[in-house]
Scaffold this motif. Structure first.
Motif, mmCIF file in Angstrom:
data_model
loop_
_atom_site.group_PDB
_atom_site.id
_atom_site.type_symbol
_atom_site.label_atom_id
_atom_site.label_comp_id
_atom_site.label_asym_id
_atom_site.label_seq_id
_atom_site.Cartn_x
_atom_site.Cartn_y
_atom_site.Cartn_z
ATOM 1 N N ARG A 134 0.825 -1.199 0.000
ATOM 2 C CA ARG A 134 0.000 0.000 0.000
ATOM 3 C C ARG A 134 0.865 1.257 0.000
ATOM 4 N N GLU A 135 1.911 1.245 0.825
ATOM 5 C CA GLU A 135 2.816 2.393 0.879
ATOM 6 C C GLU A 135 3.540 2.589 -0.455
ATOM 7 N N PHE A 136 3.889 1.452 -1.081
ATOM 8 C CA PHE A 136 4.563 1.521 -2.381
ATOM 9 C C PHE A 136 3.641 2.138 -3.432
ATOM 10 N N ARG A 137 2.355 1.679 -3.438
ATOM 11 C CA ARG A 137 1.395 2.232 -4.399
ATOM 12 C C ARG A 137 1.178 3.721 -4.168
ATOM 13 N N GLU A 138 1.053 4.090 -2.895
ATOM 14 C CA GLU A 138 0.835 5.497 -2.566
ATOM 15 C C GLU A 138 2.023 6.351 -2.992
ATOM 16 N N GLU A 139 3.233 5.821 -2.756
ATOM 17 C CA GLU A 139 4.433 6.557 -3.148
ATOM 18 C C GLU A 139 4.519 6.676 -4.667
ATOM 19 N N LYS A 140 4.159 5.582 -5.358
ATOM 20 C CA LYS A 140 4.174 5.610 -6.823
ATOM 21 C C LYS A 140 3.158 6.615 -7.353
ATOM 22 N N GLU A 141 1.957 6.629 -6.768
ATOM 23 C CA GLU A 141 0.935 7.582 -7.187
ATOM 24 C C GLU A 141 1.387 9.018 -6.935
ATOM 25 N N ARG A 142 2.056 9.227 -5.789
ATOM 26 C CA ARG A 142 2.554 10.569 -5.472
ATOM 27 C C ARG A 142 3.607 11.017 -6.488
ATOM 28 N N LEU A 143 4.521 10.100 -6.825
ATOM 29 C CA LEU A 143 5.564 10.421 -7.800
ATOM 30 C C LEU A 143 4.971 10.656 -9.189
ATOM 31 N N ASP A 144 3.968 9.838 -9.547
ATOM 32 C CA ASP A 144 3.308 10.025 -10.846
ATOM 33 C C ASP A 144 2.611 11.379 -10.909
ATOM 34 N N GLU A 145 1.989 11.767 -9.799
ATOM 35 C CA GLU A 145 1.303 13.052 -9.753
ATOM 36 C C GLU A 145 2.298 14.200 -9.882
ATOM 37 N N GLU A 146 3.436 14.082 -9.206
ATOM 38 C CA GLU A 146 4.469 15.111 -9.305
ATOM 39 C C GLU A 146 5.023 15.189 -10.727
#
Length: 204
Positions: free
Chosen positions: A14-26
């Motif tokens: 879950r943390e990995f997905r959230e971090e990936k989504e955050r990086l994708d958004e940035e």
């Protein structure tokens, strides 16, 4: 074996997905910012070109338009037509003609990937544009062009310099689709000192 529970694994996922989504958004934000920056730069370039063309229009209209007036937009029927024999079809050019700076012509050749056949390189400011690429440009634009503001280095020594840019001349060539250059004109130097200096620079 490592004692990692399933809940810990799910938490890491879950943390990995959230971090990936955050990086994708940035990344998307950065891409959008870069796209907006390029768009603004493009709009600025267009405004500057328009402003430059407007200044050229105001400055060179008396010269270019006086040359334009010498070109007929209609003609009397030929003797062949009057006698009933077939005559070559004539389509009079529409006025006002397109006003185009030499520098814009150089950029047009680059944008349309037209290179110097001898060197294989793009034409640069200060180079004379030969007949073939000049005609390709005119035929593609497909309207008469008042081609003006040539560099002094490629024009006759007696041509008047542009008061806003001493490297340019107050000169114009008239380009017509399917024909090429049909007439040219320029202001002549009237100041004795300027003309004498031009004589000296050209070894005359």
């Amino acid at each position: 074996m490592l004692g990692i529970s399933m809940s810990s694994v799910e938490k890491l996922k879950r943390e990995f997905r959230e971090e990936k989504e955050r990086l994708d958004e940035e990344r998307r934000k950065v891409e959008n910012e870069e796209e907006m920056k390029k768009k603004k730069e493009g709009e600025l370039i267009l405004r500057l070109r328009h402003r430059s063309s407007s200044r050229a229009e105001r400055r060179f209209s008396p010269i270019a338009r006086s040359v334009e007036q010498k070109i007929p937009t209609a003609r009397e029927p030929s003797k062949a037509a009057q006698s009933g024999r077939s005559a070559i079809s004539f389509q009079p050019p529409k006025k006002p003609f397109k006003l185009m700076n030499y520098s814009d012509g150089i950029e047009w050749l680059k944008e349309n990937y037209i290179k110097n056949e001898e060197t294989g390189k793009f034409y640069e400011f200060g180079e004379d544009i030969p007949e073939l690429p000049e005609r390709r440009m005119t035929d593609t634009i497909n309207e008469p062009i008042l081609f003006c503001r040539f560099p002094a280095e490629i024009k006759s020594f007696y041509m008047q310099r542009d008061p806003n840019d001493n490297h340019l001349t107050e000169s114009v060539d008239v380009l017509v689709p399917g024909v090429g250059e049909i007439i040219g004109g320029s202001m002549r130097m009237t100041n004795f000192e300027d003309l004498s200096e031009s004589f000296r620079k050209n070894g005359l």
